[in-house]
Design an enzyme around this catalytic site. Structure first.
Site, PDB file in Angstrom:
ATOM      1  N   ARG A  92      -4.690  -5.348   9.263  1.00  0.00           N
ATOM      2  CA  ARG A  92      -3.619  -4.532   8.682  1.00  0.00           C
ATOM      3  C   ARG A  92      -3.713  -3.134   9.281  1.00  0.00           C
ATOM      4  O   ARG A  92      -4.643  -2.383   8.983  1.00  0.00           O
ATOM      5  CB  ARG A  92      -3.740  -4.460   7.157  1.00  0.00           C
ATOM      6  CG  ARG A  92      -2.771  -3.449   6.514  1.00  0.00           C
ATOM      7  CD  ARG A  92      -2.794  -3.541   4.991  1.00  0.00           C
ATOM      8  NE  ARG A  92      -4.098  -3.227   4.419  1.00  0.00           N
ATOM      9  CZ  ARG A  92      -4.451  -2.018   3.964  1.00  0.00           C
ATOM     10  NH1 ARG A  92      -3.597  -0.997   4.044  1.00  0.00           N
ATOM     11  NH2 ARG A  92      -5.654  -1.828   3.442  1.00  0.00           N
ATOM     12  N   HIS A 130      -3.137  11.054  15.755  1.00  0.00           N
ATOM     13  CA  HIS A 130      -3.682  10.283  14.639  1.00  0.00           C
ATOM     14  C   HIS A 130      -2.543   9.457  14.049  1.00  0.00           C
ATOM     15  O   HIS A 130      -1.477   9.982  13.710  1.00  0.00           O
ATOM     16  CB  HIS A 130      -4.255  11.215  13.569  1.00  0.00           C
ATOM     17  CG  HIS A 130      -4.613  10.507  12.302  1.00  0.00           C
ATOM     18  ND1 HIS A 130      -5.711   9.675  12.185  1.00  0.00           N
ATOM     19  CD2 HIS A 130      -4.000  10.503  11.084  1.00  0.00           C
ATOM     20  CE1 HIS A 130      -5.761   9.190  10.957  1.00  0.00           C
ATOM     21  NE2 HIS A 130      -4.744   9.674  10.269  1.00  0.00           N
ATOM     22  N   HIS A 151      -5.157   3.936  10.003  1.00  0.00           N
ATOM     23  CA  HIS A 151      -6.396   3.171  10.060  1.00  0.00           C
ATOM     24  C   HIS A 151      -6.065   1.686  10.162  1.00  0.00           C
ATOM     25  O   HIS A 151      -4.946   1.264   9.829  1.00  0.00           O
ATOM     26  CB  HIS A 151      -7.254   3.426   8.814  1.00  0.00           C
ATOM     27  CG  HIS A 151      -7.747   4.827   8.711  1.00  0.00           C
ATOM     28  ND1 HIS A 151      -6.976   5.839   8.162  1.00  0.00           N
ATOM     29  CD2 HIS A 151      -8.924   5.396   9.098  1.00  0.00           C
ATOM     30  CE1 HIS A 151      -7.666   6.981   8.220  1.00  0.00           C
ATOM     31  NE2 HIS A 151      -8.841   6.737   8.764  1.00  0.00           N
ATOM     32  N   CYS A 166      -2.504   0.223   8.982  1.00  0.00           N
ATOM     33  CA  CYS A 166      -1.878   1.060   7.956  1.00  0.00           C
ATOM     34  C   CYS A 166      -1.553   2.407   8.596  1.00  0.00           C
ATOM     35  O   CYS A 166      -2.458   3.194   8.901  1.00  0.00           O
ATOM     36  CB  CYS A 166      -2.846   1.218   6.785  1.00  0.00           C
ATOM     37  SG  CYS A 166      -2.156   2.126   5.391  1.00  0.00           S
ATOM     38  N   ASP A 207      -8.052  -6.701   6.019  1.00  0.00           N
ATOM     39  CA  ASP A 207      -7.528  -7.415   4.847  1.00  0.00           C
ATOM     40  C   ASP A 207      -6.076  -7.835   5.043  1.00  0.00           C
ATOM     41  O   ASP A 207      -5.323  -8.007   4.086  1.00  0.00           O
ATOM     42  CB  ASP A 207      -7.660  -6.549   3.583  1.00  0.00           C
ATOM     43  CG  ASP A 207      -6.930  -5.206   3.723  1.00  0.00           C
ATOM     44  OD1 ASP A 207      -6.288  -4.969   4.773  1.00  0.00           O
ATOM     45  OD2 ASP A 207      -7.002  -4.399   2.787  1.00  0.00           O
ATOM     46  N   CYS A 223       0.807  -1.217   0.000  1.00  0.00           N
ATOM     47  CA  CYS A 223       0.000   0.000   0.000  1.00  0.00           C
ATOM     48  C   CYS A 223       0.843   1.271   0.000  1.00  0.00           C
ATOM     49  O   CYS A 223       0.331   2.360  -0.259  1.00  0.00           O
ATOM     50  CB  CYS A 223      -0.938   0.010   1.209  1.00  0.00           C
ATOM     51  SG  CYS A 223      -0.108   0.199   2.803  1.00  0.00           S
TER      52      CYS A 223
END
Length: 359
Positions: free
Chosen positions: A327, A312, A315, A329, A319, A275
């Site tokens: 995951r 922050h 997310h 990310c 998957d 990604c």
């Protein structure tokens, strides 16, 4: 920590109570305390290193040695304080720290100390504070080796990391549970540490807005962070894929919150998801991660934030690879990477064992 005058009467007390970071603060600010230092004692190896002691290769305990004025602060009072910092029924370590170096012990320096310690232990047994037998031994003091400089006054040098460590270890919750109704009096929260009620208020439920426990000074954050780090952690921005610091980082180590320093992820759980952002199958400590619903940009996603820094991070998706299927990310800009060889000097030495023994 040292505060002494030449004319003071001085005596030494040596206590092992698990992590020595947590055994300095209960004593240091009291009248009659001259010095509190962290170190190693009770083993056979001369001048051991932290890594050797933590690997249980030396027989040493992590301990604190207290220099005090007995005319101002009697040894019995030190013992009363000591008992209220530990789980004296645990022979295998203290709280989440396991192994022989984290055992408890009282090391007496003279016969009077031995007799006082034995009497104090018998009194504690009679009080019935603990359901299990008290196993803390009372042993003759031997050589005491100072711990590395970065361990001395650790709570002052790394206050956020220290606070998170105490909170995550379970020590404070144990103390509050066993001593709040004791005849010796209610234990107060450590100076600078939140109370149990405050902590409860600061623990958000899943899918609710996160309330961090760390007070933020945004002018300071703007000076400390790069523009992208600030925008990501404070304004929920997203950095570009494949053009960020850690997406392809393959070194061994841990990733901590760039703002608060709380440990978040390990290279052991990092994988290439394709990604363009760092991806992890799970966090180091689930309690350091908070989740909330994110419906921005016309999507329904689960945002992840650091629990105490309220940064922050990114997310979490379902998957990921088996067996967990998750995951995480994460934006590189929200992270600071600490290589395994630098963990001790950066104050995260307890994570070194992840890379020596596996998880």
């Amino acid at each position: 920590m040292e505060k002494s005058t030449p004319e003071e009467k001085q005596e030494r007390a040596t206590f092992a109570g698990g992590c020595f970071w947590c055994m300095v603060t209960p004593f240091e600010e009291m009248d009659g305390i001259i010095r509190v230092v962290s170190g190693y004692t009770g083993g056979k190896t001369e001048n051991p290193t932290y890594e050797e002691v933590c690997a249980d290769r030396t027989g040493h305990y992590e301990a604190v040695q207290i220099t005090f004025n007995p005319d101002v602060l009697p040894y019995k009072k030190l013992l009363d304080i000591y008992w209220q910092q530990i789980d004296p029924t645990d022979p295998g370590g203290q709280f989440h720290d396991r192994g022989s170096s984290y055992r408890t012990a009282i090391f007496f320096h003279n016969e009077a100390q031995r007799e006082t310690a034995e009497a104090s232990k018998r009194a504690l047994e009679r009080e019935g504070v603990f359901a299990k037998p008290i196993v803390t031994p009372i042993l003759p003091a031997g050589p005491f080796y100072l711990a590395e400089e970065y361990h001395q006054d650790y709570h002052k040098k790394n206050p956020i990391r220290y606070g998170l460590y105490r909170l995550g270890s379970g020590r404070d919750a144990f103390i509050a549970h066993h001593w709040k109704k004791s005849v010796r009096g209610k234990v107060q929260p450590e100076k600078g540490q939140p109370s149990k009620d405050q902590l409860a208020k600061d623990q958000p439920a899943k899918s609710q807005p996160v309330k961090g426990t760390m007070e933020k000074d945004h002018s300071d954050l703007r000076q400390r962070l790069t523009p992208i780090q600030y925008e990501v952690t404070q304004n929920n921005a997203t950095e570009p894929p494949f053009r960020n610091e850690f997406w392809d980082n393959k070194r061994e180590g841990i990733y901590v919150d760039i703002v608060s320093g709380e440990p978040l992820f390990s290279s052991l759980e990092k994988f290439d998801s394709g990604c363009g952002w760092p991806s992890f199958t799970q966090p180091l400590h689930e309690e350091n991660i908070a989740e909330r619903n994110d419906s921005s940009h016309g999507m329904i996603r689960t945002e992840v934030r650091s629990r105490n820094g309220d940064s922050h991070l990114g997310h979490v998706f379902d998957d990921g690879p088996a067996p967990g299927g998750l995951r995480y990310c994460i934006n590189s800009a929200a992270l600071r990477f600490i290589p395994k060889e630098d963990l001790e000097k950066e104050g995260y030495g307890d994570y070194r064992r992840l890379f020596e023994r596996g998880r």
